[in-house]
Design an enzyme around this catalytic site. Sequence first.
Site, PDB file in Angstrom:
ATOM      1  N   ASP A 131      35.253 -41.645  22.253  1.00 58.54           N
ATOM      2  CA  ASP A 131      34.832 -40.358  23.033  1.00 58.54           C
ATOM      3  C   ASP A 131      35.342 -40.687  24.505  1.00 58.54           C
ATOM      4  OD1 ASP A 131      33.910 -39.113  21.182  1.00 58.54           O
ATOM      5  OD2 ASP A 131      32.082 -39.354  21.497  1.00 58.54           O
ATOM      6  N   LYS A 132      35.813 -40.036  25.164  1.00 59.87           N
ATOM      7  CA  LYS A 132      36.152 -40.224  26.725  1.00 59.87           C
ATOM      8  C   LYS A 132      35.285 -41.063  27.289  1.00 59.87           C
ATOM      9  CE  LYS A 132      37.262 -37.912  31.057  1.00 59.87           C
ATOM     10  NZ  LYS A 132      37.320 -36.695  31.713  1.00 59.87           N
TER      11      LYS A 132
END
Length: 299
Positions: A131-132
């Site tokens: 995830d970012k």
Amino acid sequence: MVSASESGRRLDQALAALLPQHSRSRLQAWVRGGLVAIDGEIEREAKRKLRGGECLAITEPVATGDGPELPEDIPLDIVFEDATLLVINKPAGLVVHPGNGNRSGTLLNALLHHAPGIEAIPRAGIVHRLDKDTSGLLVVAKTLAAQTALVRQLQARTVRRIYMALAAGGIKGSGSVEAAIGRHPVQRVKMAVVPENRGGKPAKTHFRVIESFAQCALLECSLETGRTHQIRVHLASIGHPLVGDPVYGRAKANLPDFSRQALHAARLGLRHPLSGEAVQWEIPLPPDFAALLTKLRRG
């Protein structure tokens, strides 16, 4: 040409036998994308049974993604690199793959600049994502053969991925969460525990407590599967969301303040696609996560 011995086999099975350098999932995607023709007619059903004697035509894609991704000179923290693999320590805040609202400034853009030859590999060699706002280790294939080998290891669940996570609530010992994950039925930007008969995909997460604090605990989590937001969804589903998680967390005054989900991919182990040797990498917590733990230890 499909041989008589292939009679009765599914199209994707026949393609896998003819093109062993590609993974089954990639071949199925090609079929769905209209890149495979049988006797001159496009076939989009991977389960179609063959009778033998058909002529198969395949248009092999070379694009890396859905749009015109361009190389960008973005610094990379490279943990390991050889002619086959690239292992990156991804910082929190870096998006892995371009998407809506993130067409540039991603890890993929950085990879295209660092290793230009990777543009010929689907998704620029990226075989799994973080995830970012999750930091840590991520492996990238530099050749098509390496990508296929890594995808097969992921499918066989032999890639070992260990995460450090700070979860809310009092947790003791160790445990596992086994619950299918799918798109949230109402909030489509979120994932959720969803029954398999409603689109959920099997998922299993193991965890053990490393260190306990007043309102949270440091966990070591390992994955058997790699579903989107898996650790975040699974821990939230048992009442222990990640500290700082803006999507699955909860606002509580007695939880430590953190600007992102407290999740870090700390260890990665796999079989080297070329040598077959078992290899492993490990990296420490990033400064923000380490500073948070120091603050908690001081009380």
